[in-house]
Scaffold this motif. Structure first.
Motif, short mmCIF file in Angstrom:
data_model
loop_
_atom_site.label_atom_id
_atom_site.label_comp_id
_atom_site.label_asym_id
_atom_site.label_seq_id
_atom_site.Cartn_x
_atom_site.Cartn_y
_atom_site.Cartn_z
N SER A 226 0.84 -1.20 0.00
CA SER A 226 0.00 0.00 0.00
C SER A 226 0.87 1.25 0.00
O SER A 226 2.11 1.17 0.10
CB SER A 226 -0.91 0.02 1.23
OG SER A 226 -0.15 0.25 2.41
N GLN A 227 0.24 2.41 -0.09
CA GLN A 227 0.98 3.67 -0.05
C GLN A 227 1.62 3.91 1.32
O GLN A 227 2.51 4.74 1.44
CB GLN A 227 0.03 4.83 -0.39
CG GLN A 227 -0.47 4.81 -1.82
CD GLN A 227 -1.31 6.02 -2.14
OE1 GLN A 227 -1.59 6.84 -1.27
NE2 GLN A 227 -1.73 6.14 -3.39
N TYR A 230 4.99 0.77 1.45
CA TYR A 230 5.90 0.45 0.35
C TYR A 230 7.37 0.74 0.66
O TYR A 230 8.26 0.08 0.09
CB TYR A 230 5.47 1.16 -0.93
CG TYR A 230 5.75 2.65 -0.96
CD1 TYR A 230 7.01 3.14 -1.26
CD2 TYR A 230 4.74 3.56 -0.68
CE1 TYR A 230 7.25 4.51 -1.27
CE2 TYR A 230 4.98 4.93 -0.70
CZ TYR A 230 6.23 5.39 -1.00
OH TYR A 230 6.49 6.73 -1.01
N LEU A 457 2.21 1.26 -7.97
CA LEU A 457 0.99 1.35 -7.17
C LEU A 457 -0.24 1.45 -8.07
O LEU A 457 -1.31 0.92 -7.74
CB LEU A 457 1.07 2.55 -6.22
CG LEU A 457 2.05 2.42 -5.06
CD1 LEU A 457 2.05 3.69 -4.21
CD2 LEU A 457 1.73 1.21 -4.19
N GLY A 461 -3.19 -1.37 -8.08
CA GLY A 461 -4.59 -1.01 -7.90
C GLY A 461 -5.48 -1.65 -8.95
O GLY A 461 -6.58 -2.14 -8.65
N ARG A 464 -5.69 -5.55 -8.30
CA ARG A 464 -6.54 -5.93 -7.18
C ARG A 464 -8.01 -5.92 -7.54
O ARG A 464 -8.81 -6.69 -7.00
CB ARG A 464 -6.30 -4.97 -6.01
CG ARG A 464 -5.01 -5.20 -5.26
CD ARG A 464 -4.84 -4.11 -4.23
NE ARG A 464 -3.64 -4.30 -3.44
CZ ARG A 464 -3.13 -3.39 -2.64
NH1 ARG A 464 -3.73 -2.20 -2.54
NH2 ARG A 464 -2.04 -3.61 -1.95
#
Length: 488
Positions: A226-227, A230, A457, A461, A464
């Motif tokens: 995730s942000q 990372y 990222l 996204g 997912r």
């Protein structure tokens, strides 16, 4: 007043002038195939500098090294006594010690296995030049048939060395053994063949182990990234970006990543033994440059001493007009003095007088980009992406030239926002030995990492939210693992 040389600089510049006092090696080096060589040199003041080399004659070459500088004799003898209590050491002629070290080194070099960075940067200079002046002694390397045999412990599987063996030796032309416990045990029960060891058993503390992950392991990692978390996953993010962004885009452009990597490294001497493109025409100017370098980059320099160095550099330019290195130092001196205008004038003059001088090209390329003139950069390098193409008449390149050249291209592609090519040149800089990069390269690589994270990222996204995209992404990561180990 000149400052004394640091231990590292002294060893690099003067150690070979010191008399060799003794050479030692462990008594069982021939049977164990692991040699611990110690070279001791004596200073004129009666003190000693020594270096130790742990040489794996089966595969890895110089896998460890260390040194001590300017020791008192009683301290040296105490250390040798303590060392001898643990390992039986015998005194040998220098020629034998030299041949043992370079036999291991050359075996590893044959398979492009990197040597210990401290050997490359420092302790190799405590050895004599490896040339015809040293009598050649045959040292058996590899197994009984001369094949490389990589023996590793369960906590360090040497994935890079294994990848190099797969590439340069080929399947069936090397042996690979994992020791479950003590890597120096002679109990055959502790040996585990490579075929018996599964992917799940790899030590996950090594960042490069991600190249061996299964699709399920990659999916688990992707779902957890995730942000917020990372940072610390630079290797994994770099790998994802290379497999899912860089290589597919290069393929669309008709470029082969594997061939690009090979071309970029052609002629580069990773051991730092090759000279830069030499502009030196005598020992006198070489010594003068060494003295001025020490003055210029002395951390304790004052403005007064800097101005004095500038005057000496001007004399050097006048005395050796064919040598652009004096002008390069002069450019740096003006920058350190805060005189950017004069520094830029010196830069332009150097580029004009020495159009083939690589350092001047790279400095000028940075200046062009700062002044928003990126369209002029490719022509500066004749639109050549590789050192061997830019200087086609040369066969060897120093690692510093490799760094300067690829830094310029990385800066250019970051400037024009071509992440694909920037990632390629960034990966080249990330492959150089530890400690070789300067502040500029670290800044460029940090900027590249930020751009990688943004792209990765975004990809994650999408993956997912779409099972098909997740399958596509994880398939890419698994199928590209062999190529990535080659890059490493």
């Amino acid at each position: 007043m000149n400052q004394p040389l640091s231990a590292e600089k002294y060893i690099k510049s003067r150690a070979r002038s010191l008399k060799i006092d003794r050479c030692l090696v462990n008594a069982d080096w021939e049977t164990s195939r692991m040699a611990h060589v110690i070279i001791i040199r004596k200073h004129t003041n009666g003190n000693f500098t020594y270096a130790g080399y742990l040489v794996d004659l089966l595969c890895l070459g110089v896998k460890d090294t260390y040194y001590e500088f300017n020791m008192f004799q009683d301290h040296l003898e105490d250390w040798l006594d303590n060392h001898s209590e643990e390992t039986e050491m015998i005194e040998v002629e220098y020629s034998l010690a030299h041949n043992i070290i370079f036999a291991g080194h050359d075996l590893a070099a044959e398979y492009h296995i990197p040597q210990h960075p401290d050997f490359v940067s420092t302790t190799c200079y405590l050895l004599e030049e490896d040339d015809e002046k040293i009598p050649l002694i045959e040292i058996h390397t590899g197994d009984e048939n001369g094949l490389p045999h990589l023996i590793v412990g369960s906590e360090n599987r040497q994935p890079v060395a294994l990848a190099r063996l797969k590439e340069y030796a080929g399947e069936g032309r090397y042996h690979y053994t994992i020791l479950e416990d003590n890597p120096f045990t002679e109990d055959d029960d502790d040996f585990v063949d490579e075929e018996e060891f599964g992917e799940d058993d790899w030590d996950e503390e090594d960042g490069t182990d991600c190249i061996f992950w299964s699709k399920e392991e990659w999916e688990s990692f992707i779902n957890s990234l995730s942000q917020d978390n990372y940072p610390g996953f630079d290797v994994e993010i770099s790998y994802i970006n290379m497999c899912a962004v860089t290589r597919p885009e290069l393929k669309k452009r008709g470029l082969d990543f594997r061939k690009m990597i090979e071309n970029a490294g052609k002629g580069v001497d990773w051991e730092e033994t090759a000279e830069d493109q030499t502009w030196l025409y005598g020992n006198e100017e070489k010594e003068e440059l060494g003295k001025l370098y020490e003055q210029l980059f002395d951390n304790n320099r004052s403005r007064k001493s800097l101005k004095k160095t500038i005057e000496e550099l001007k004399k050097g330019v006048s005395q050796w007009p064919r040598n652009p290195v004096f002008r390069n130092y002069l450019y740096n001196a003006y920058l350190l003095l805060g005189d950017k205008k004069t520094a830029e004038a010196e830069m332009h003059e150097t580029v004009k007088l020495f159009p083939e001088y690589l350092v001047a090209k790279t400095i000028y390329a940075e200046w062009l980009l700062k002044h928003d003139r990126p369209e002029e950069v490719p022509a500066l390098f004749n639109s050549k992406w590789y050192l061997s193409d830019l200087y086609s008449a040369r066969k060897h390149f120093h690692i510093n030239e490799f760094i300067h050249f690829n830094s310029a291209w990385l800066l250019y592609f970051l400037h024009i926002e071509d992440l694909c090519m920037a990632d390629f040149y960034g990966s080249l800089l990330e492959s150089v030995p530890d400690g070789a990069l300067r502040e500029l390269q670290h800044k460029l690589l940090q900027l590249l990492k930020i751009k990688r994270v943004m792209h990765v990222l975004t990809l994650i996204g999408i993956a997912r939210s779409n099972p098909a995209e997740m399958d596509k992404l994880t398939s890419l990561l698994v199928s590209n693992s062999e190529l990535y180990t080659k890059q490493l």
